[in-house]
Design an enzyme around this catalytic site. Structure first.
Site, short mmCIF file in Angstrom:
data_model
loop_
_atom_site.label_atom_id
_atom_site.label_comp_id
_atom_site.label_asym_id
_atom_site.label_seq_id
_atom_site.Cartn_x
_atom_site.Cartn_y
_atom_site.Cartn_z
N LYS A 190 39.86 -104.36 -70.62
CA LYS A 190 40.97 -105.32 -70.66
C LYS A 190 42.31 -104.59 -70.52
O LYS A 190 43.15 -104.94 -69.71
CB LYS A 190 40.91 -106.10 -71.97
CG LYS A 190 41.99 -107.14 -72.13
CD LYS A 190 41.75 -107.92 -73.41
CE LYS A 190 42.97 -108.71 -73.83
NZ LYS A 190 42.76 -109.42 -75.09
N GLU A 196 37.64 -93.74 -73.67
CA GLU A 196 36.23 -93.58 -73.32
C GLU A 196 35.96 -94.08 -71.90
O GLU A 196 35.29 -93.43 -71.09
CB GLU A 196 35.34 -94.37 -74.30
CG GLU A 196 35.34 -93.87 -75.72
CD GLU A 196 36.39 -94.52 -76.60
OE1 GLU A 196 37.44 -94.97 -76.06
OE2 GLU A 196 36.17 -94.58 -77.83
N GLY A 243 38.66 -109.17 -76.50
CA GLY A 243 37.58 -108.37 -75.94
C GLY A 243 36.20 -108.79 -76.44
O GLY A 243 35.26 -108.96 -75.66
N ARG A 244 36.08 -109.00 -77.75
CA ARG A 244 34.75 -109.31 -78.31
C ARG A 244 34.33 -110.75 -78.05
O ARG A 244 33.25 -111.16 -78.45
CB ARG A 244 34.72 -108.96 -79.79
CG ARG A 244 35.81 -109.59 -80.62
CD ARG A 244 35.89 -108.99 -82.02
NE ARG A 244 37.04 -109.47 -82.76
CZ ARG A 244 38.26 -108.95 -82.70
NH1 ARG A 244 38.50 -107.93 -81.90
NH2 ARG A 244 39.25 -109.44 -83.42
N GLU A 329 34.74 -106.70 -86.52
CA GLU A 329 36.07 -106.45 -85.96
C GLU A 329 36.96 -107.69 -86.16
O GLU A 329 38.17 -107.59 -86.28
CB GLU A 329 35.97 -106.09 -84.46
CG GLU A 329 37.22 -105.39 -83.94
CD GLU A 329 37.04 -104.76 -82.57
OE1 GLU A 329 36.88 -103.53 -82.47
OE2 GLU A 329 37.07 -105.51 -81.57
N HIS A 360 9.01 -102.24 -91.08
CA HIS A 360 8.42 -100.94 -91.40
C HIS A 360 9.49 -99.88 -91.61
O HIS A 360 9.19 -98.69 -91.63
CB HIS A 360 7.46 -100.53 -90.28
CG HIS A 360 6.35 -101.52 -90.11
ND1 HIS A 360 5.16 -101.44 -90.80
CD2 HIS A 360 6.27 -102.65 -89.36
CE1 HIS A 360 4.39 -102.46 -90.46
NE2 HIS A 360 5.04 -103.22 -89.59
N LYS A 469 42.40 -93.91 -83.15
CA LYS A 469 42.66 -93.57 -81.73
C LYS A 469 43.92 -92.71 -81.62
O LYS A 469 43.96 -91.74 -80.86
CB LYS A 469 42.89 -94.86 -80.91
CG LYS A 469 41.67 -95.74 -80.73
CD LYS A 469 42.04 -96.91 -79.82
CE LYS A 469 41.03 -98.03 -79.89
NZ LYS A 469 41.44 -99.23 -79.15
O1 F6P Z 1 37.70 -100.91 -80.35
C1 F6P Z 1 38.85 -101.63 -80.12
C2 F6P Z 1 38.85 -102.39 -78.84
O2 F6P Z 1 40.18 -102.74 -78.59
C3 F6P Z 1 37.95 -103.63 -78.84
O3 F6P Z 1 38.52 -104.71 -79.46
C4 F6P Z 1 37.72 -103.81 -77.38
O4 F6P Z 1 36.67 -104.68 -77.13
C5 F6P Z 1 37.46 -102.38 -76.97
O5 F6P Z 1 38.38 -101.63 -77.75
C6 F6P Z 1 37.62 -102.10 -75.51
O6 F6P Z 1 38.92 -102.35 -75.05
P1 F6P Z 1 39.25 -102.44 -73.52
O7 F6P Z 1 38.50 -103.59 -72.94
O8 F6P Z 1 40.73 -102.64 -73.44
O9 F6P Z 1 38.82 -101.15 -72.89
#
Ligand code: F6P
Length: 501
Positions: A190, A196, A243-244, A329, A360, A469
């Site tokens: 987003k 990452e 995002g979620r 979250e 188990h 972060k």
């Molecule tokens: O972990 C925090 C967060 O902002 C989440 O809410 C989101 O889904 C994820 O990082 C990924 O964010 P982006 O879609 O901006 O890469």
């Protein structure tokens, strides 16, 4: 704690001496009365540790907090995320649950994006591409990963692969088995600023050696362009989708590729059916309201510090991981909307795994541990495979566990005693298809939102993830030996890294 939540305590104290089997024996009709059906989704709450009086108090709380009004505000696109001044219009991605101008505008943009997504999917289907690598993390990964893992069939047009972890092993493992000439990649973020995803996107871009099969999903077009992906291969995201809550948007492009557009649309229609139910059903007939009230009862009435989610279906094995982000979250907050500290506890720890494997591993603690952990058990009636004996065993185990946890069993030997009295909800799908899974996920979304309304917190921001972060980006140069960063412990650890690493 608010007076209404404190009222739950009084009911919990009143019920403290009554075991769950007592509650059910005293009121056997609750087995049926505490159940609801919404299309292919059936829910039974009879094994929760409340009685009708406590439920009256819970539904009074639903009225006092105006859950019905809160649901309308969500669907209409009101600012339900005040700390960021945003609506949360994920419902507009999947249907017309509201006629309000903001919702209609969002719906138009969503349909536009779907139309573009269909075009890109058709073009890819006509190409030589066989494999798709989806790169994203959190909400830009967990939803597509869950749905693809649950519903992709072996004869699908594309094989889907996911890279999320910044650990280079994740990218290496996925890419090792793939041919760059027959692979396309989607970078989903987003913000297009997530460390990452940018690092992994860079690895995959270099590995592909040809930018023409690189796609993006983002709300930051300039950052995407700077990364080297042109607008015609970029699908949109918007501030009004968290995002979620975003698997229904172009973030679901990997889903559309894995399942085909018609089944992606069936997923959206299932979620839309749950939206209509959550909007229209009276609180007593409203599955999202029951689910949210039960969560609040277990947390604030019974003070449960954990909640398990136990899908009895291999295809739903990723549901616990998905729900961990959605629920924790969203609800992992300790201040009210106005910033004042909360007196009541909010979200418990959500965790779980697929039955019967988990029987188990951690079920010992569920049955005999000192901590009572309420559980959502999720079953699927139709097997969709050829092994009827296995399916019968799976369902027998599902039923057996809910019964054993609730009723326990006495024994002279304390080591062999099962205390019972451990609450659970049973959610049953007639079958696991796209429509039903859309309903199930949307149920959890609405339950989470309603829990946030009951607690008076914001379900749509996540400032808690930012500090780590920021510290990581300050420490990155220090890992290359540049500058002094971190506190005294971190500096000691950095010394250890540099001597041993
Ligand atoms: O972990 C925090 C967060 O902002 C989440 O809410 C989101 O889904 C994820 O990082 C990924 O964010 P982006 O879609 O901006 O890469």
């Amino acid at each position: 704690m608010s007076a209404a939540l404190a009222g739950l305590d009084a009911h919990a104290r009143r019920l403290a001496g009554a075991s769950l089997p007592d509650l059910i024996d005293d009121d056997p009709r609750r087995a049926r009365d505490f159940s609801l059906r919404v299309g292919p989704l059936y829910a039974n709450f009879a094994r929760q540790r409340y009685d009708r009086l406590a439920l009256d108090a819970l539904f009074a709380l639903a009225d006092a907090r105006d859950l019905a009004g809160a649901m309308r505000r969500l669907l209409d696109g009101d600012i339900v995320n005040p700390t960021e001044g945003r609506a949360a219009l994920h419902t507009a991605l999947r249907g017309d649950a509201s006629d309000a101008p903001a919702a209609r505008d969002a719906r138009r943009q969503a349909l536009d994006a779907q139309w573009r997504m269909r075009g890109l999917a058709d073009a890819l289907a006509a190409s030589e591409v066989t494999d798709i690598v989806s790169i994203g993390i959190g909400g830009s990964d967990l939803g597509p990963r869950l749905i693809v893992d649950a519903l992709a069939t072996r004869d699908a047009r594309f094989r889907l692969h996911f890279i999320s972890n910044v650990d280079g092993n994740a990218a290496e493992r996925v890419l090792a088995g793939l041919d760059p000439a027959r692979t396309a990649a989607i970078v989903i973020s987003k913000t297009f600023g997530t460390q990452e995803t940018l690092l992994n996107g860079g690895i995959v871009r270099a590995w592909l050696g040809d930018d023409s099969r690189l796609y993006a999903v983002s709300s930051h077009l300039e950052r995407v362009a700077a990364f080297g992906i042109p607008p015609e291969r970029t699908l949109p995201m918007w501030d009004w989708v968290g995002g979620r809550y975003s698997l229904w948007s172009a973030v679901g492009f990997p889903i559309a590729l894995a399942l085909g557009m018609p089944r992606f649309e069936a997923l959206l229609e299932g979620a839309a059916a749950m939206d209509r139910h959550a909007r229209d059903a009276t609180p007593r007939d409203n599955l999202a309201v029951w689910h949210a009230l039960t969560a609040v009862w277990n947390r604030n009435g019974l003070h449960a510090a954990a909640q398990a989610v136990l899908p009895y279906d291999e295809r739903l094995r990723l549901l616990p991981a998905y729900l961990q982000q959605l629920v924790m979250e969203s609800l992992g907050k300790s201040v009210a909307l106005d910033g004042s500290p909360l007196a009541a506890q909010t979200v418990p720890v959500w965790w779980g795994g697929a039955g019967t494997d988990t029987q188990h591993s951690f079920f010992q603690a569920l049955h005999q541990g000192t901590q009572v952990v309420p559980a959502d058990f999720i079953g699927v009636l139709q097997a969709d495979h050829a092994h009827a004996g296995n399916h019968a065993a799976l369902l027998a185990n599902l039923l057996a566990q809910t019964e054993a946890l609730a009723n326990g069993q006495d024994a002279e030997d304390p080591h062999r005693r099962y205390p019972g009295d451990r609450p659970s909800t049973l959610l049953l799908l007639d079958r696991l298809d796209a429509h039903a899974l859309g309903m199930l996920v949307a149920l959890y979304e609405h339950s989470v939102y309603l829990q946030s309304v009951l607690w008076g917190i914001n379900a749509f921001d996540q400032f808690g993830v930012e500090l780590g972060k920021q510290v990581a980006s300050r420490l990155l140069p220090a890992l290359h030996g540049e500058g002094e960063a971190g506190d005294v412990v971190t500096r000691e650890l950095l010394r250890e890294f540099s001597t041993r690493g």
